[in-house]
Design a protein around this motif. Structure first.
Motif, PDB file in Angstrom:
ATOM      1  N   VAL A 107      -4.240  -3.808   9.559  1.00 22.20           N
ATOM      2  CA  VAL A 107      -4.224  -2.369   8.372  1.00 22.20           C
ATOM      3  C   VAL A 107      -3.147  -2.850   7.357  1.00 22.20           C
ATOM      4  CG1 VAL A 107      -5.247  -0.562   9.849  1.00 22.20           C
ATOM      5  CG2 VAL A 107      -2.627  -1.340   8.830  1.00 22.20           C
ATOM      6  N   LEU A 108      -3.194  -3.238   6.167  1.00 23.09           N
ATOM      7  CA  LEU A 108      -3.133  -4.278   4.895  1.00 23.09           C
ATOM      8  C   LEU A 108      -1.482  -2.415   4.508  1.00 23.09           C
ATOM      9  CD1 LEU A 108      -2.679  -5.622   2.366  1.00 23.09           C
ATOM     10  CD2 LEU A 108      -4.219  -4.342   1.050  1.00 23.09           C
ATOM     11  N   THR A 109      -0.369  -2.899   4.519  1.00 25.44           N
ATOM     12  CA  THR A 109      -0.106  -2.098   3.982  1.00 25.44           C
ATOM     13  C   THR A 109       1.144  -2.879   2.868  1.00 25.44           C
ATOM     14  OG1 THR A 109       2.951  -3.199   5.406  1.00 25.44           O
ATOM     15  CG2 THR A 109       1.016  -1.702   6.288  1.00 25.44           C
ATOM     16  N   ASN A 110       1.479  -2.461   1.606  1.00 24.67           N
ATOM     17  CA  ASN A 110       2.372  -2.604   0.694  1.00 24.67           C
ATOM     18  C   ASN A 110       3.402  -1.516   0.226  1.00 24.67           C
ATOM     19  OD1 ASN A 110       1.132  -1.487  -2.323  1.00 24.67           O
ATOM     20  ND2 ASN A 110      -0.323  -1.250  -0.973  1.00 24.67           N
ATOM     21  N   SER A 111       4.294  -1.551  -0.914  1.00 23.46           N
ATOM     22  CA  SER A 111       5.025  -0.672  -1.437  1.00 23.46           C
ATOM     23  C   SER A 111       4.909  -0.824  -3.195  1.00 23.46           C
ATOM     24  CB  SER A 111       6.573  -1.810  -1.644  1.00 23.46           C
ATOM     25  OG  SER A 111       6.296  -3.239  -1.836  1.00 23.46           O
ATOM     26  N   LYS A 112       3.908  -0.424  -3.680  1.00 20.04           N
ATOM     27  CA  LYS A 112       3.467  -0.701  -4.688  1.00 20.04           C
ATOM     28  C   LYS A 112       2.338   0.624  -5.194  1.00 20.04           C
ATOM     29  CE  LYS A 112       5.437  -4.299  -6.422  1.00 20.04           C
ATOM     30  NZ  LYS A 112       7.030  -4.018  -6.933  1.00 20.04           N
ATOM     31  N   ARG A 113       1.611   0.756  -4.428  1.00 22.11           N
ATOM     32  CA  ARG A 113       0.737   1.723  -4.803  1.00 22.11           C
ATOM     33  C   ARG A 113      -0.499   1.806  -3.496  1.00 22.11           C
ATOM     34  NH1 ARG A 113       0.041  -2.720  -8.707  1.00 22.11           N
ATOM     35  NH2 ARG A 113      -1.995  -4.065  -8.096  1.00 22.11           N
ATOM     36  N   PRO A 114      -1.310   3.057  -4.137  1.00 28.75           N
ATOM     37  CA  PRO A 114      -2.839   2.589  -2.468  1.00 28.75           C
ATOM     38  C   PRO A 114      -3.373   1.983  -3.110  1.00 28.75           C
ATOM     39  CG  PRO A 114      -2.236   5.340  -3.410  1.00 28.75           C
ATOM     40  CD  PRO A 114      -0.603   3.879  -4.468  1.00 28.75           C
ATOM     41  N   VAL A 115      -4.553   1.331  -2.261  1.00 30.87           N
ATOM     42  CA  VAL A 115      -5.346   0.652  -2.456  1.00 30.87           C
ATOM     43  C   VAL A 115      -6.588   0.726  -1.580  1.00 30.87           C
ATOM     44  CG1 VAL A 115      -5.629  -1.678  -1.612  1.00 30.87           C
ATOM     45  CG2 VAL A 115      -3.510  -1.134  -2.329  1.00 30.87           C
ATOM     46  N   ALA A 116      -7.371   0.882  -2.533  1.00 30.16           N
ATOM     47  CA  ALA A 116      -8.866   0.919  -1.970  1.00 30.16           C
ATOM     48  C   ALA A 116      -9.987  -0.146  -1.915  1.00 30.16           C
ATOM     49  CB  ALA A 116      -9.571   2.417  -2.481  1.00 30.16           C
ATOM     50  N   SER A 117     -10.145  -1.249  -3.316  1.00 27.81           N
ATOM     51  CA  SER A 117     -10.716  -1.990  -2.859  1.00 27.81           C
ATOM     52  C   SER A 117     -10.206  -3.390  -3.483  1.00 27.81           C
ATOM     53  CB  SER A 117     -11.382  -1.342  -3.999  1.00 27.81           C
ATOM     54  OG  SER A 117     -10.959  -1.571  -5.304  1.00 27.81           O
ATOM     55  N   PRO A 118     -10.823  -4.072  -3.164  1.00 29.39           N
ATOM     56  CA  PRO A 118     -10.156  -5.546  -3.911  1.00 29.39           C
ATOM     57  C   PRO A 118      -9.577  -5.541  -5.165  1.00 29.39           C
ATOM     58  CG  PRO A 118     -12.535  -5.257  -1.834  1.00 29.39           C
ATOM     59  CD  PRO A 118     -12.312  -4.207  -2.719  1.00 29.39           C
ATOM     60  N   GLU A 119     -10.136  -4.616  -5.565  1.00 32.19           N
ATOM     61  CA  GLU A 119      -9.941  -4.567  -7.630  1.00 32.19           C
ATOM     62  C   GLU A 119      -8.290  -4.156  -7.328  1.00 32.19           C
ATOM     63  OE1 GLU A 119     -10.171  -5.273 -11.435  1.00 32.19           O
ATOM     64  OE2 GLU A 119     -11.767  -5.891  -9.835  1.00 32.19           O
ATOM     65  N   LEU A 158       3.899   7.112  11.511  1.00 37.19           N
ATOM     66  CA  LEU A 158       4.128   6.517  11.138  1.00 37.19           C
ATOM     67  C   LEU A 158       3.805   7.572   9.623  1.00 37.19           C
ATOM     68  CD1 LEU A 158       2.537   3.109  11.385  1.00 37.19           C
ATOM     69  CD2 LEU A 158       4.823   3.601  11.641  1.00 37.19           C
ATOM     70  N   GLU A 159       3.004   8.092   9.380  1.00 36.06           N
ATOM     71  CA  GLU A 159       2.635   9.769   8.537  1.00 36.06           C
ATOM     72  C   GLU A 159       3.884  10.271   8.514  1.00 36.06           C
ATOM     73  OE1 GLU A 159      -1.789  10.492   7.976  1.00 36.06           O
ATOM     74  OE2 GLU A 159      -0.827  10.732  10.218  1.00 36.06           O
ATOM     75  N   SER A 160       4.636  10.486   9.762  1.00 40.24           N
ATOM     76  CA  SER A 160       6.109  11.487   9.729  1.00 40.24           C
ATOM     77  C   SER A 160       6.894  10.598   8.773  1.00 40.24           C
ATOM     78  CB  SER A 160       6.238  11.966  11.340  1.00 40.24           C
ATOM     79  OG  SER A 160       6.694  10.832  11.322  1.00 40.24           O
ATOM     80  N   LYS A 161       6.535   9.586   8.923  1.00 38.98           N
ATOM     81  CA  LYS A 161       8.087   9.353   7.858  1.00 38.98           C
ATOM     82  C   LYS A 161       7.368   8.740   6.698  1.00 38.98           C
ATOM     83  CE  LYS A 161       8.860   6.773  12.651  1.00 38.98           C
ATOM     84  NZ  LYS A 161      10.462   6.206  12.942  1.00 38.98           N
ATOM     85  N   GLY A 162       6.724   9.235   5.982  1.00 40.53           N
ATOM     86  CA  GLY A 162       6.350   8.916   4.553  1.00 40.53           C
ATOM     87  C   GLY A 162       5.424   7.340   4.231  1.00 40.53           C
ATOM     88  N   MET A 163       4.967   7.046   5.252  1.00 43.46           N
ATOM     89  CA  MET A 163       4.051   5.771   4.859  1.00 43.46           C
ATOM     90  C   MET A 163       1.875   6.955   4.091  1.00 43.46           C
ATOM     91  SD  MET A 163       3.755   2.954   7.001  1.00 43.46           S
ATOM     92  CE  MET A 163       4.036   1.964   5.789  1.00 43.46           C
ATOM     93  N   VAL A 164       1.646   6.624   3.534  1.00 41.93           N
ATOM     94  CA  VAL A 164       0.378   7.239   2.631  1.00 41.93           C
ATOM     95  C   VAL A 164      -0.805   6.584   3.006  1.00 41.93           C
ATOM     96  CG1 VAL A 164      -0.419   7.816   0.394  1.00 41.93           C
ATOM     97  CG2 VAL A 164       2.227   8.262   0.479  1.00 41.93           C
ATOM     98  N   PHE A 165      -1.456   6.832   3.783  1.00 42.06           N
ATOM     99  CA  PHE A 165      -2.981   6.648   4.018  1.00 42.06           C
ATOM    100  C   PHE A 165      -4.300   6.617   3.765  1.00 42.06           C
ATOM    101  CE2 PHE A 165      -0.111   6.740   8.135  1.00 42.06           C
ATOM    102  CZ  PHE A 165      -0.117   5.803   8.350  1.00 42.06           C
ATOM    103  N   THR A 166      -4.283   5.416   2.645  1.00 43.70           N
ATOM    104  CA  THR A 166      -6.217   5.125   2.246  1.00 43.70           C
ATOM    105  C   THR A 166      -7.270   4.521   3.268  1.00 43.70           C
ATOM    106  OG1 THR A 166      -4.240   5.247   0.266  1.00 43.70           O
ATOM    107  CG2 THR A 166      -6.666   4.566   0.565  1.00 43.70           C
ATOM    108  N   ASP A 167      -8.113   5.317   2.829  1.00 44.15           N
ATOM    109  CA  ASP A 167      -9.546   4.061   3.962  1.00 44.15           C
ATOM    110  C   ASP A 167      -9.803   3.412   2.633  1.00 44.15           C
ATOM    111  OD1 ASP A 167      -8.834   5.456   6.579  1.00 44.15           O
ATOM    112  OD2 ASP A 167     -10.447   7.595   5.450  1.00 44.15           O
ATOM    113  N   PRO A 168     -10.395   2.547   2.394  1.00 40.65           N
ATOM    114  CA  PRO A 168     -11.026   1.294   2.505  1.00 40.65           C
ATOM    115  C   PRO A 168     -12.396   2.612   1.118  1.00 40.65           C
ATOM    116  CG  PRO A 168     -10.527   0.008   3.908  1.00 40.65           C
ATOM    117  CD  PRO A 168     -10.936   2.140   4.526  1.00 40.65           C
TER     118      PRO A 168
END
Length: 332
Positions: free
Chosen positions: A151-163, A284-294
């Motif tokens: 899965v892809l993780t990042n520190s900036k923002r939710p990502v749903a598409s390649p854009e 991981l969700e309980s630790k504050g990570m935010v999950f997004t589906d493509p």
């Protein structure tokens, strides 16, 4: 008296030979592990070590060195190839530079479930790749860790598409297929050694990376990453390799024990993934990570790489027909 003396000398010699033989049997192997303790690599390694200990009645031990203590993952392939290292567990993409046909298992969106990963690694396809790796790299794959989708993780923002990737700096291994995948999605990723990745994320040198949930958890990436995108472009496989020269130095009985321990540890790894993946995501969700589906069922992600990435690597993986055969085997 002379005869008696000869008998004593012969007896001493026999005892000495038996002692020497048992001394040869008692051995400590070294195993490099790329990830930190707690991930699927560690689980596979500890299970293999325990099984080999049992099968040799405690005569053979495997000392584990996690978190890249014995060098980066590609270095361990080199060291095993020349007999300086016994075992290593590493990401499959770090075997591919030495044996390109293994790249078949890292082609994006070829493997679409854990069951498909098991079918390929434990069937005819897997055996052919094992044979190729012995020939090409001087190492033998004797087991597999099943770690789940990267899965892809990042520190900036939710990502749903390649854009949404635009403007993000994404770390990838030095693997051509993975680099080409991100380029197909419109970004130039940054190749970075695994040992440097946490620091790179922590210091903002890179914004994101991709790895399975269990690796994100084991490496404590939740401390430096907030957003997770549930892409499923590569199912993470982590082979357990043994130096072929070391393997060939073993007795037939020891070789059989090594292969049997590898097979049983592989079965355990598959079960371990099934039992822990959902729990780890919740943690991981309980630790504050935010999950997004493509978006759109990942359609755009899939189309971009299958159209542009697959053709670039037909030759290295053994030809288009090899990929077609594999997809047919998977029912597609």
């Amino acid at each position: 008296m002379k005869f008696q003396k000869k008998k004593i000398v012969s007896l001493i010699a026999a005892v000495s030979m038996a002692f020497a033989s048992s001394s040869v049997l008692a051995k400590n192997f070294k195993m490099a592990i790329g990830d930190a303790a707690g991930g699927t690599q560690w689980e596979l390694g500890t299970t293999f070590s325990q099984l080999l200990d049992e099968k040799t009645n405690g005569q053979v031990k495997v000392d584990l060195f996690p978190n890249g203590q014995l060098g980066n993952e590609q270095d361990t392939v080199n060291n095993a190839a020349i007999g300086l290292l016994d075992f290593s567990i590493l990401a499959i993409n770090n075997v591919t530079p030495f044996s390109p046909t293994v790249g078949l298992l890292t082609m994006p969106y070829v493997i679409q479930s854990a069951d498909e990963a098991k079918l390929l690694t434990q069937g005819e396809v897997g055996q052919e790749l094992i044979d190729n790796t012995i020939r090409d790299a001087g190492v033998r794959i004797i087991g597999w860790a099943y770690s789940g989708f990267r899965v892809l993780t990042n520190s900036k923002r939710p990502v749903a598409s390649p854009e949404d990737l635009k403007g993000l700096v994404i770390r990838v291994p030095r693997n051509e297929i993975m680099i080409a995948s991100y380029q197909a999605w419109g970004v130039n990723p940054t190749p970075m050694a695994w040992s440097e990745t946490f620091t790179g994320l922590q210091q903002g040198v890179v914004d994101g990376q991709d790895n399975p949930y269990i690796t994100v958890y084991a490496m404590k990436f939740d401390e430096v990453q907030k957003y997770v995108t549930n892409i499923r472009y590569i199912f993470s496989l982590e082979p357990l390799i043994v130096s072929e020269s070391v393997f060939q130095q073993q007795s037939p009985e020891m070789q059989a024990n090594i292969l049997a321990a590898g097979k049983e540890a592989t079965e355990h790894s598959f079960t371990y993934l099934q039992d822990t993946e959902d729990k780890i995501r919740k943690d991981l969700e309980s630790k504050g990570m935010v999950f997004t589906d493509p978006a759109n069922g990942e359609k755009e992600w899939i189309e971009k790489v299958t159209k542009t990435v697959w053709p670039k690597f037909y030759t290295s993986i053994g030809g288009k027909e090899k990929l077609d055969e594999t997809l047919k085997l998977l029912g597609r």
